[in-house]
Scaffold this motif. Sequence first.
Motif, PDB file in Angstrom:
ATOM      1  N   GLU A   1      25.015  36.615  32.771  1.00 55.59           N
ATOM      2  CA  GLU A   1      26.095  36.942  31.747  1.00 55.59           C
ATOM      3  C   GLU A   1      25.753  38.439  31.244  1.00 55.59           C
ATOM      4  O   GLU A   1      26.503  39.232  31.220  1.00 55.59           O
TER       5      GLU A   1
ATOM      6  N   LYS B   1      25.432  41.282  33.596  1.00 52.99           N
ATOM      7  CA  LYS B   1      26.699  41.651  33.755  1.00 52.99           C
ATOM      8  C   LYS B   1      27.475  42.535  32.506  1.00 52.99           C
ATOM      9  O   LYS B   1      28.091  43.379  32.915  1.00 52.99           O
ATOM     10  N   ASN B   2      27.096  41.966  31.371  1.00 54.53           N
ATOM     11  CA  ASN B   2      27.824  42.847  30.229  1.00 54.53           C
ATOM     12  C   ASN B   2      27.357  44.183  30.180  1.00 54.53           C
ATOM     13  O   ASN B   2      28.044  45.135  29.722  1.00 54.53           O
TER      14      ASN B   2
ATOM     15  N   ILE C   1      30.374  46.297  28.567  1.00 58.67           N
ATOM     16  CA  ILE C   1      30.576  44.986  27.301  1.00 58.67           C
ATOM     17  C   ILE C   1      29.992  45.543  25.928  1.00 58.67           C
ATOM     18  O   ILE C   1      30.734  45.596  25.009  1.00 58.67           O
TER      19      ILE C   1
ATOM     20  N   SER D   1      32.492  50.792  35.396  1.00 59.13           N
ATOM     21  CA  SER D   1      33.629  49.807  35.752  1.00 59.13           C
ATOM     22  C   SER D   1      34.175  49.909  36.886  1.00 59.13           C
ATOM     23  O   SER D   1      34.896  48.891  37.538  1.00 59.13           O
TER      24      SER D   1
ATOM     25  N   ASP E   1      38.108  40.745  37.729  1.00 56.90           N
ATOM     26  CA  ASP E   1      38.092  39.796  36.569  1.00 56.90           C
ATOM     27  C   ASP E   1      37.035  40.079  35.359  1.00 56.90           C
ATOM     28  O   ASP E   1      36.759  39.407  34.849  1.00 56.90           O
ATOM     29  N   ALA E   2      36.316  40.984  35.800  1.00 60.82           N
ATOM     30  CA  ALA E   2      35.196  41.361  34.748  1.00 60.82           C
ATOM     31  C   ALA E   2      35.766  41.867  33.454  1.00 60.82           C
ATOM     32  O   ALA E   2      36.571  42.208  33.140  1.00 60.82           O
ATOM     33  N   PRO E   3      35.063  41.025  32.654  1.00 62.95           N
ATOM     34  CA  PRO E   3      35.446  41.492  30.995  1.00 62.95           C
ATOM     35  C   PRO E   3      34.864  42.785  30.631  1.00 62.95           C
ATOM     36  O   PRO E   3      33.804  43.245  31.018  1.00 62.95           O
ATOM     37  N   LEU E   4      35.986  43.635  30.152  1.00 63.99           N
ATOM     38  CA  LEU E   4      35.398  44.927  30.080  1.00 63.99           C
ATOM     39  C   LEU E   4      36.036  45.357  28.544  1.00 63.99           C
ATOM     40  O   LEU E   4      36.981  44.632  27.757  1.00 63.99           O
TER      41      LEU E   4
ATOM     42  N   ASP F   1      37.646  47.246  25.424  1.00 62.79           N
ATOM     43  CA  ASP F   1      39.321  47.518  25.196  1.00 62.79           C
ATOM     44  C   ASP F   1      39.718  49.001  25.704  1.00 62.79           C
ATOM     45  O   ASP F   1      40.588  49.366  26.330  1.00 62.79           O
TER      46      ASP F   1
ATOM     47  N   LYS G   1      39.060  49.012  29.963  1.00 66.77           N
ATOM     48  CA  LYS G   1      40.148  48.473  30.878  1.00 66.77           C
ATOM     49  C   LYS G   1      41.465  48.894  31.028  1.00 66.77           C
ATOM     50  O   LYS G   1      41.835  49.231  32.325  1.00 66.77           O
TER      51      LYS G   1
END
Length: 202
Positions: free
Chosen positions: A5, A8-9, A14, A151, A157-160, A162, A165
């Motif tokens: 995780e 990925k961040n 992230i 990105s 569905d990757a958290p990005l 604000d 995204k």
Amino acid sequence: MANEEEQKNHLFGIKDLGHKTLLQSDALYQYILETSVYPREHECLKEIRKMTAKHPLNIMATPADEGQLLSMLVKLTNSKNALEIGVFTGYSLLSTALALPPDGKENKKGSLDFVFVDADKDNYLNYHKRVLELVKIGGLIGYDNTLWAGSVAAPPDAPLMDYIKPLRGHVMELNKYLAQDSRIEICQLPVGDGITLCRRII
């Protein structure tokens, strides 16, 4: 060792970015800056860079190594007429202006030799269509942030962050369009946040 995780961040922006580079080693990036970039940086550029570092939106600044690349491109293309779309604190603009010959100028009309676009990403396609009418055949266009903090390669569905995204889709749309545009030759470079160079051929 970072877990999956955390990796990925890191890959998809992230965490806050300490600098805009896709190099995996901070030490290697610092080596490049201290060995090849900072020793040749103009004093006015250095002053802008240091002032911009204190700005709350300093993530928007053009990194010094990218400024050095822009300067080299202006000189390699013997550009005399240049245009920049989108100016933050002026680092990239001054990098370009300092590289122009004595009879060169930052120009907003006519047959442009060099254009650098670093503005609102949701209008990049509109800028491209207009800029192609302004740049001469053989002229060069550079689009900044075309890897958008990495990105563009993130799963849907990757958290990005604000600010990343909502504009990712526009950057990806531009990249796809440029790759298929027969009026230009392109080269996408992992410098800064990604810069795509377009040479007009038609």
